[in-house]
Design an enzyme around this catalytic site. Structure first.
Site: not given
Ligand code: BG6
Length: 498
Positions: A13, A19, A242, A342
């Site tokens: 937390a 946060k 993702h 990135k």
């Molecule tokens: C996170 C990664 O899971 O997803 C980050 O650890 C990345 O490195 C982020 O920046 C991207 O998420 P979003 O929602 O900003 O596309």
């Protein structure tokens, strides 16, 4: 599904995730009257805060970073509590049990507990065991659910061992593995867009689709997370979870019903059908890259190896581009080009479906192709491009497009991913959480890439602010195709704004 009264226990937390993401999400749900009538949020961490100090710290953060209403915020804070214990020390869980008892009585929250693991991953196996030692996983008196943050494991073996540990104490239907991409409205829309319209699904297969692109680009670098990222890299951080989840939604078969397991069954089948990567694929169809320093729009950007927390000779990839296949009847032979990185020119996530050209090119070989761009973020929307007669003499075809932007909807107040996922976990709806077999299939698929990273020839440089290593462009060029170079605005491909 009902939103029953409950206690939300956040482990970790005092950390950043609590946060920046969890508390703002819970505040917005509360402000929009979407939380159950009675609830508490109990923060658990080693840092020594009192309830009041915890409230003050979070309230100050919310005021500074979110649009808040003072009076609502002050009522929200009355639901916040804090317990300073070491979450790895099982002997301290008596205190947790006692505190939950008191809170349940005071707020009439019953004994429904939602545990959120927002700690370092090393504690993901430890906390559930401590909870179970004190019977805090027992559902005979109220439900007990466990949300596990990413990363779920480091490779197939560690993911399996974590899974086993969790299953020693909890049933699969109590486990909620978060992948915040599934919480995005536009990712869920893939399901509705595909299966609520009669006109796309008949074309959604190898007979009509030439190739599919999935891009998850970020302009940001590692942003002070070098220590974590250097041990992770783009494959583990974005691709394994993702992007493969998004691919699962693009490629899945229609579910039998809009029910958690029907949907997750279909997504998992896709993941289990990824064509395993051979040595040839790794050499020819995979591009790993790392950004180098560069000046972009008047700003000097550090190279990855100069970022704080990153080893000077790091070989961690900040970019991956891969041509892959889904071996099913629907997709046989259709390449999926997937990339994420990135320090690319802009932040954009999108899926592009490229349709095959007409069987006979009556308007010439350069007639426009049909494309469907499904924009996940930003400028969320859909763009369809097609050929039209260029006005004037002759019969020349020109590319035009039709587009839809989410912001044009009346109800464009989208829930953020964390709002949606927290709400679903409170309701007991696991549809948008990753299931154990799907996570396993994704790790198994990326495992050869993880080994290949060790190969000294596997990594290419790219200047920060560009679209990755030139080898990634060559990957498509070789197939007479090219990536779409998207911008912040869905329709714009001329120049990139941030
Ligand atoms: C996170 C990664 O899971 O997803 C980050 O650890 C990345 O490195 C982020 O920046 C991207 O998420 P979003 O929602 O900003 O596309």
């Amino acid at each position: 599904m009902a939103k029953e009264n409950n206690n939300i226990v956040i482990f970790g937390a005092s950390g950043d995730l609590t946060k920046r993401k969890l508390i703002p999400a819970l505040y917005h749900l509360y402000a929009n009257k979407m939380m159950p009538e009675n609830f508490t949020i109990l923060g658990v961490s080693r840092t020594d805060y009192s309830d009041d100090a915890f409230r003050e710290k979070l309230a100050a953060f919310l005021k500074e970073n979110e649009k808040v209403d003072e009076e609502t915020l002050s009522r929200f804070c009355q639901h916040l509590y804090y317990l300073p214990i070491d979450p790895a020390d099982s002997s301290k869980y008596d205190q947790l049990a006692a505190r939950l008892e008191t809170l349940s009585e005071k707020h009439n929250t019953g004994h429904n507990n939602l545990y959120y693991l927002a700690t370092p991953p090393s504690l993901y196996g430890v906390i559930p065991e401590c909870l179970a030692n004190h019977n805090l996983h027992d559902q005979s008196n109220g439900w007990k659910r466990l949300i596990v943050e990413k990363p779920f494991g480091y490779d197939t073996a560690t993911a399996e061992s974590l899974d086993k540990k969790l299953h020693d104490q909890f049933e699969e239907n109590q486990l909620y593995r978060i992948d915040h991409y599934l919480g995005k409205e536009t990712v869920q829309n893939l399901l509705v867009f595909r299966f609520s319209n009669g006109m796309f699904e008949p074309l959604w297969n190898r007979n009509f689709i030439d190739y599919v692109e999935i891009t998850g680009a970020e302009f940001l670098g590692v942003e002070g997370r070098g220590g974590y990222y250097d041990g992770s890299g783009a494959v583990r951080d974005m691709f394994q979870n993702h992007l493969l989840q998004v691919l699962g939604m693009v490629a899945m078969e229609p579910p039998a019903a809009i029910r958690s397991d029907s949907i997750r069954d279909e997504v998992t089948k896709v993941m289990q059908s990824f064509r395993p990567l051979s040595d040839e694929d790794l050499k020819n169809n995979l591009v790993l890259g790392q950004y180098t320093s560069s000046d972009v729009r008047g700003e000097h950007l550090l190279g990855y190896r100069e970022e704080p927390g990153v080893a000077e000779d790091s070989r961690t990839e900040t970019y991956i581009g891969l041509k892959m296949f889904v071996d099913t009847w629907r997709w046989n032979g259709v390449p999926f080009y997937v990339r994420t990185g990135k320090r690319l020119p802009t932040r954009v996530t999108e899926v592009v479906i490229h349709f095959k050209k007409t069987p006979h090119p009556v308007f010439g070989a350069n007639a426009p192709e049909n494309k469907l761009v499904i924009r996940i973020q930003p400028d969320e929307g859909i763009l369809m491009s097609f050929g039209l007669k260029k006005p004037g003499a002759g019969f020349e075809a020109k590319e035009v497009s039709m587009e839809f932007h989410y912001q044009d909807l009346k109800e464009s107040q989208l829930l953020t991913a964390y709002e949606r996922l927290l709400l679903d976990a409170i309701k007991g709806d696991s549809t948008l959480f990753a299931r154990s077999d799907a996570v396993k299939a994704c790790w198994e698929f990326v495992e050869p890439i993880l080994s290949y990273k060790e190969d000294p020839d596997s990594l290419f440089g790219y200047a920060a602010g560009t679209w990755g290593p030139e080898q990634a462009d060559a990957l498509l060029k070789r197939d007479n195709r090219e990536w779409r170079y998207p911008c912040k605005n869905l329709t714009n491909t001329e120049y990139c704004e941030l």
